[in-house]
Design an enzyme around this catalytic site. Structure first.
Site, PDB file in Angstrom:
ATOM      1  N   LEU A  50      11.569  -0.855   1.194  1.00 18.11           N
ATOM      2  CA  LEU A  50      11.528   0.312   2.074  1.00 18.11           C
ATOM      3  C   LEU A  50      11.254   1.610   1.316  1.00 18.11           C
ATOM      4  O   LEU A  50      11.815   2.648   1.638  1.00 18.11           O
ATOM      5  CB  LEU A  50      12.840   0.411   2.866  1.00 18.11           C
ATOM      6  CG  LEU A  50      13.149  -0.808   3.740  1.00 18.11           C
ATOM      7  CD1 LEU A  50      14.524  -0.653   4.390  1.00 18.11           C
ATOM      8  CD2 LEU A  50      12.085  -1.007   4.821  1.00 18.11           C
TER       9      LEU A  50
ATOM     10  N   HIS B 136     -12.701  -2.630  -0.909  1.00 17.29           N
ATOM     11  CA  HIS B 136     -12.530  -1.352  -0.206  1.00 17.29           C
ATOM     12  C   HIS B 136     -12.148  -0.254  -1.212  1.00 17.29           C
ATOM     13  O   HIS B 136     -12.726   0.832  -1.221  1.00 17.29           O
ATOM     14  CB  HIS B 136     -11.454  -1.485   0.881  1.00 17.29           C
ATOM     15  CG  HIS B 136     -10.908  -0.179   1.363  1.00 17.29           C
ATOM     16  ND1 HIS B 136      -9.991   0.558   0.639  1.00 17.29           N
ATOM     17  CD2 HIS B 136     -11.178   0.552   2.468  1.00 17.29           C
ATOM     18  CE1 HIS B 136      -9.718   1.677   1.293  1.00 17.29           C
ATOM     19  NE2 HIS B 136     -10.422   1.698   2.402  1.00 17.29           N
ATOM     20  N   ASN B 137     -11.182  -0.540  -2.051  1.00 16.80           N
ATOM     21  CA  ASN B 137     -10.750   0.458  -3.031  1.00 16.80           C
ATOM     22  C   ASN B 137     -11.855   0.755  -4.041  1.00 16.80           C
ATOM     23  O   ASN B 137     -12.033   1.902  -4.454  1.00 16.80           O
ATOM     24  CB  ASN B 137      -9.491  -0.012  -3.772  1.00 16.80           C
ATOM     25  CG  ASN B 137      -8.244   0.114  -2.924  1.00 16.80           C
ATOM     26  OD1 ASN B 137      -8.325   0.045  -1.698  1.00 16.80           O
ATOM     27  ND2 ASN B 137      -7.104   0.277  -3.551  1.00 16.80           N
TER      28      ASN B 137
ATOM     29  N   LYS C 193      -9.610  -5.884   0.509  1.00 19.67           N
ATOM     30  CA  LYS C 193      -8.912  -4.612   0.233  1.00 19.67           C
ATOM     31  C   LYS C 193      -9.302  -4.078  -1.145  1.00 19.67           C
ATOM     32  O   LYS C 193      -9.498  -2.880  -1.329  1.00 19.67           O
ATOM     33  CB  LYS C 193      -7.395  -4.808   0.306  1.00 19.67           C
ATOM     34  CG  LYS C 193      -6.560  -3.615  -0.168  1.00 19.67           C
ATOM     35  CD  LYS C 193      -6.705  -2.429   0.754  1.00 19.67           C
ATOM     36  CE  LYS C 193      -6.092  -1.112   0.336  1.00 19.67           C
ATOM     37  NZ  LYS C 193      -5.110  -0.968  -0.653  1.00 19.67           N
TER      38      LYS C 193
ATOM     39  N   ARG D  28     -14.080   7.920 -14.685  1.00 20.39           N
ATOM     40  CA  ARG D  28     -12.658   8.299 -14.768  1.00 20.39           C
ATOM     41  C   ARG D  28     -12.144   8.076 -16.188  1.00 20.39           C
ATOM     42  O   ARG D  28     -11.407   8.908 -16.725  1.00 20.39           O
ATOM     43  CB  ARG D  28     -11.816   7.466 -13.784  1.00 20.39           C
ATOM     44  CG  ARG D  28     -12.058   7.831 -12.337  1.00 20.39           C
ATOM     45  CD  ARG D  28     -10.936   7.295 -11.463  1.00 20.39           C
ATOM     46  NE  ARG D  28     -11.290   7.330 -10.054  1.00 20.39           N
ATOM     47  CZ  ARG D  28     -10.447   7.053  -9.058  1.00 20.39           C
ATOM     48  NH1 ARG D  28      -9.202   6.696  -9.337  1.00 20.39           N
ATOM     49  NH2 ARG D  28     -10.837   7.103  -7.801  1.00 20.39           N
TER      50      ARG D  28
ATOM     51  N   GLY E 225      -2.677   4.678   2.904  1.00 18.71           N
ATOM     52  CA  GLY E 225      -1.573   5.412   2.290  1.00 18.71           C
ATOM     53  C   GLY E 225      -0.391   5.515   3.236  1.00 18.71           C
ATOM     54  O   GLY E 225      -0.289   4.769   4.218  1.00 18.71           O
TER      55      GLY E 225
ATOM     56  N   GLU F 210     -14.182   3.002  -2.490  1.00 18.09           N
ATOM     57  CA  GLU F 210     -13.529   4.322  -2.450  1.00 18.09           C
ATOM     58  C   GLU F 210     -13.744   5.068  -3.789  1.00 18.09           C
ATOM     59  O   GLU F 210     -14.049   6.264  -3.795  1.00 18.09           O
ATOM     60  CB  GLU F 210     -12.046   4.106  -2.159  1.00 18.09           C
ATOM     61  CG  GLU F 210     -11.175   5.334  -2.138  1.00 18.09           C
ATOM     62  CD  GLU F 210      -9.691   4.946  -1.977  1.00 18.09           C
ATOM     63  OE1 GLU F 210      -9.370   4.120  -1.086  1.00 18.09           O
ATOM     64  OE2 GLU F 210      -8.861   5.438  -2.762  1.00 18.09           O
TER      65      GLU F 210
ATOM     66  N   SER G 175      -4.501  -0.394   4.086  1.00 23.60           N
ATOM     67  CA  SER G 175      -5.081   0.840   3.550  1.00 23.60           C
ATOM     68  C   SER G 175      -4.719   2.026   4.417  1.00 23.60           C
ATOM     69  O   SER G 175      -4.508   1.888   5.612  1.00 23.60           O
ATOM     70  CB  SER G 175      -6.599   0.713   3.478  1.00 23.60           C
ATOM     71  OG  SER G 175      -7.147   1.938   3.054  1.00 23.60           O
TER      72      SER G 175
HETATM   73  P1  NDP Z   1       6.419   1.091  -4.795  1.00 19.61           P
HETATM   74  O1  NDP Z   1       5.195   0.422  -5.192  1.00 19.61           O
HETATM   75  O2  NDP Z   1       6.815   2.341  -5.494  1.00 19.61           O
HETATM   76  O3  NDP Z   1       7.626   0.043  -4.868  1.00 19.61           O
HETATM   77  C1  NDP Z   1       8.952   0.417  -4.633  1.00 19.61           C
HETATM   78  C2  NDP Z   1       9.643  -0.649  -3.824  1.00 19.61           C
HETATM   79  O4  NDP Z   1       9.614  -1.914  -4.532  1.00 19.61           O
HETATM   80  C3  NDP Z   1      11.099  -0.321  -3.598  1.00 19.61           C
HETATM   81  O5  NDP Z   1      11.452  -0.730  -2.297  1.00 19.61           O
HETATM   82  C4  NDP Z   1      11.786  -1.153  -4.668  1.00 19.61           C
HETATM   83  O6  NDP Z   1      13.127  -1.454  -4.375  1.00 19.61           O
HETATM   84  C5  NDP Z   1      10.959  -2.405  -4.616  1.00 19.61           C
HETATM   85  N1  NDP Z   1      11.095  -3.236  -5.786  1.00 19.61           N
HETATM   86  C6  NDP Z   1      10.643  -2.999  -7.039  1.00 19.61           C
HETATM   87  N2  NDP Z   1      10.952  -4.014  -7.853  1.00 19.61           N
HETATM   88  C7  NDP Z   1      11.633  -4.928  -7.112  1.00 19.61           C
HETATM   89  C8  NDP Z   1      12.199  -6.195  -7.389  1.00 19.61           C
HETATM   90  N3  NDP Z   1      12.126  -6.736  -8.610  1.00 19.61           N
HETATM   91  N4  NDP Z   1      12.813  -6.843  -6.385  1.00 19.61           N
HETATM   92  C9  NDP Z   1      12.878  -6.301  -5.152  1.00 19.61           C
HETATM   93  N5  NDP Z   1      12.347  -5.123  -4.828  1.00 19.61           N
HETATM   94  C10 NDP Z   1      11.729  -4.435  -5.799  1.00 19.61           C
HETATM   95  O7  NDP Z   1       6.408   1.414  -3.217  1.00 19.61           O
HETATM   96  P2  NDP Z   1       5.230   1.909  -2.259  1.00 19.61           P
HETATM   97  O8  NDP Z   1       5.869   2.049  -0.927  1.00 19.61           O
HETATM   98  O9  NDP Z   1       4.473   3.053  -2.824  1.00 19.61           O
HETATM   99  O10 NDP Z   1       4.205   0.697  -2.212  1.00 19.61           O
HETATM  100  C11 NDP Z   1       4.576  -0.608  -1.774  1.00 19.61           C
HETATM  101  C12 NDP Z   1       3.396  -1.525  -1.924  1.00 19.61           C
HETATM  102  O11 NDP Z   1       2.338  -1.070  -1.099  1.00 19.61           O
HETATM  103  C13 NDP Z   1       2.838  -1.612  -3.345  1.00 19.61           C
HETATM  104  O12 NDP Z   1       2.391  -2.900  -3.586  1.00 19.61           O
HETATM  105  C14 NDP Z   1       1.677  -0.659  -3.280  1.00 19.61           C
HETATM  106  O13 NDP Z   1       0.699  -0.958  -4.268  1.00 19.61           O
HETATM  107  C15 NDP Z   1       1.177  -0.889  -1.885  1.00 19.61           C
HETATM  108  N6  NDP Z   1       0.410   0.189  -1.305  1.00 19.61           N
HETATM  109  C16 NDP Z   1       0.747   1.481  -1.525  1.00 19.61           C
HETATM  110  C17 NDP Z   1       0.012   2.508  -0.965  1.00 19.61           C
HETATM  111  C18 NDP Z   1       0.415   3.911  -1.182  1.00 19.61           C
HETATM  112  O14 NDP Z   1      -0.317   4.798  -0.727  1.00 19.61           O
HETATM  113  N7  NDP Z   1       1.533   4.184  -1.819  1.00 19.61           N
HETATM  114  C19 NDP Z   1      -1.156   2.242  -0.126  1.00 19.61           C
HETATM  115  C20 NDP Z   1      -1.375   0.857   0.122  1.00 19.61           C
HETATM  116  C21 NDP Z   1      -0.631  -0.116  -0.477  1.00 19.61           C
HETATM  117  P3  NDP Z   1      14.301  -0.478  -4.904  1.00 19.61           P
HETATM  118  O15 NDP Z   1      14.359   0.634  -3.898  1.00 19.61           O
HETATM  119  O16 NDP Z   1      15.521  -1.332  -4.874  1.00 19.61           O
HETATM  120  O17 NDP Z   1      13.931  -0.016  -6.263  1.00 19.61           O
END
Ligand code: NDP
Length: 474
Positions: free
Chosen positions: A10, A185-186, A182, A287, A130, A189, A128
């Site tokens: 979450l 797509h990136n 996906k 980049r 964000g 992008e 996709s």
């Molecule tokens: P993060 O990638 O920053 O991940 C944080 C989440 O992962 C937290 O809920 C954390 O739990 C959990 N987590 C990390 N390690 C573990 C573990 N070993 N076991 C269980 N839970 C774990 O979060 P985002 O919301 O930014 O992204 C989530 C996913 O979506 C990623 O794969 C990302 O690449 C993808 N994504 C992100 C986009 C963006 O714009 N940010 C866009 C599209 C896809 P805790 O709170 O306990 O640390």
């Protein structure tokens, strides 16, 4: 009552996706490794819908109707495997595990095969858009089995972005197909952003326009063929003034572009598949180049930086617009080629027109132009290249002279435009009657006896280069 669907993980993406589900009337079970995030979600947004907080994965699983549908939104890589490993023993055959993170498609293929052994469906879903997209409607690219999509499709299509009432979500294909699409797509992008950045640089350094003036140019472009989210936000960023200095923000931001890796993955996979995605590769390398501060400083000290030329004219602005459009067509043509090649390699049977359809909304590369791509593949699913579709052929033909003028201007002025110039070289490469690949084959035969084929008859041949130089059948 049992929850309809669950989200574990979450952070920003997972909580927004859970809220999106709840706002659409689904009873959503929510879980996070550290419970504080779950509590924060309920405290801040619990009133938005029907959430079922769970302290543990056991609780989460117990709260769900069957077959269960659990979306994982955690950090990609090892964390995703850790969650899957903990989850699998708690599930029953027929349950569905959906990975909405940015997984590498090869990981998704591996996980899908492993979960299939346990009778479970594993769905790698590219998401996709964000955080904003996750909350208000992302573009969703789910892979996995057809059967899983029968259960999941209606929910995912419900929460996805809509364009003309069509959901930006479709079953992409088996196993890793969704995450592959996906990834491309990136990659596209990256290419799109690089081309936009080059257009800005040319108008700024060759044309002498200030960022705010270029912002106006982009605002105008956004009413035509180039209309897209990226062009729209380019005008926003270029028009923004830094409060601290009063300068254009773009002049204050450090000019070293970062990357999280999906562009690099796209290029790595393209190399494996043998598909030239030069636009994406140039973007990734540009980049990397920007980030080599020490090298940049040393080379600048040795050679100096090119001067601003100045004196933008309406014709320069229009030429750059055309060059941007033509280069963009090339970048998309290459990305679609890569999807076609992967589809053949892995037996995914991708519907390329549908991919253009689901990218029209929710995602970062959403653009008017994608309707044209969909039309092109609707007309001819076997299109040899997007470039030969009637619409794109006419667009590229009419842009060609302007495109060349811009490439010449950039090269002459010493302003790097690797995206524009390499897209032009790709186009010229494909349209050449003869390529110097014949010489390369000759050289390979000379030093390595690698043999060559002839234009006038079948077979493989070798020239006895160190002997009497006669030709032999190989
Ligand atoms: P993060 O990638 O920053 O991940 C944080 C989440 O992962 C937290 O809920 C954390 O739990 C959990 N987590 C990390 N390690 C573990 C573990 N070993 N076991 C269980 N839970 C774990 O979060 P985002 O919301 O930014 O992204 C989530 C996913 O979506 C990623 O794969 C990302 O690449 C993808 N994504 C992100 C986009 C963006 O714009 N940010 C866009 C599209 C896809 P805790 O709170 O306990 O640390």
């Amino acid at each position: 009552a049992p929850a309809r669907i669950a989200v574990t993980g979450l952070a920003v993406m997972g909580s927004n996706l859970a809220r999106n589900l709840a706002r659409h009337g689904y009873r959503v079970a929510v879980h996070n490794r550290s419970h504080a995030r779950t509590e924060a979600l309920i405290a801040d947004h619990g009133h938005e819908g029907d959430f079922v907080p769970a302290r543990t994965l056991e609780e989460l699983v117990a709260s769900l109707q069957t077959p269960r549908q659990i979306i994982i939104m955690v950090k990609a890589g090892a964390p995703t495997d850790a969650v899957i490993d903990e989850l699998v023993p708690l599930l029953e055959p027929g349950d569905m595990v959906i990975d909405g993170g940015n997984a590498h498609y090869a990981d998704t293929r591996r996980r899908e095969a492993a979960l299939k052994e346990a009778g479970l469906h594993f769905v790698g879903a590219g998401i996709s858009g964000g955080e904003e997209g996750a909350l208000n409607g992302p573009s969703i690219m789910p892979g996995g089995s057809k059967e899983s999509y029968r259960h999941l499709g209606p929910v995912l299509e419900d929460i996805a972005a809509k364009v003309d009432d069509v959901a930006c979500c479709v079953h992409v294909g088996p196993d890793g197909a969704g995450h592959f699409v996906k990834m491309v797509h990136n990659g596209i992008e990256y290419a799109d952003m690089q081309l936009i950045a080059e257009a800005y640089d040319l108008l700024h350094r060759v044309g002498g326009l200030a960022p705010a003036e270029v912002a106006e140019v982009f605002r105008g472009w956004n009413t035509g063929d180039l209309e897209s989210y990226l062009v729209e936000i380019t005008a926003e960023v270029l028009g923004h003034v830094d409060a601290a200095t009063g300068a254009a923000l773009v002049d204050v931001i450090a000019d070293e572009a970062e990357q999280k890796g999906t562009g690099r993955w796209t290029v790595q996979e393209a190399l494996e598949l043998g598909v030239p995605v030069t636009g994406i590769a140039e973007a990734v390398f540009a980049r990397s180049l920007s980030g080599r501060a020490g090298q940049r400083q040393a080379v600048r000290a040795a050679f100096g930086s090119a001067d601003v030329v100045g004196g933008a004219t309406d014709s320069l602005v229009e030429d750059v617009r055309q060059a941007l459009y033509a280069s963009k067509v090339v970048a998309y043509a290459q990305g679609f080629d890569q999807m076609r090649a992967a589809s053949a390699e892995y037996g995914w049977d991708l519907d390329l027109g549908a991919m253009a359809t689901i990218w029209r909304g929710g995602c970062i590369i959403r653009a008017r132009f994608l309707d044209r791509i969909r039309e092109a593949y609707d007309k001819d699913p076997e299109l040899a290249s997007l470039l030969v579709d009637d619409y794109f052929r006419d667009a590229v033909r009419s842009a060609e002279e302007a495109w060349r003028r811009v490439a010449v201007k950039a090269v002459t002025a010493g302003v790097p435009a690797p995206g524009f110039v390499s897209a032009l070289a790709y186009y010229d490469g494909l349209r050449s009657e003869r390529l110097p690949a014949s010489l390369i084959q000759g050289l390979r035969d000379f030093f390595g006896a690698h043999t060559y084929r002839r234009t006038d008859r079948e077979g493989s041949f070798h020239t006895l280069w160190s002997g009497d130089r006669s030709q032999v059948d190989a």
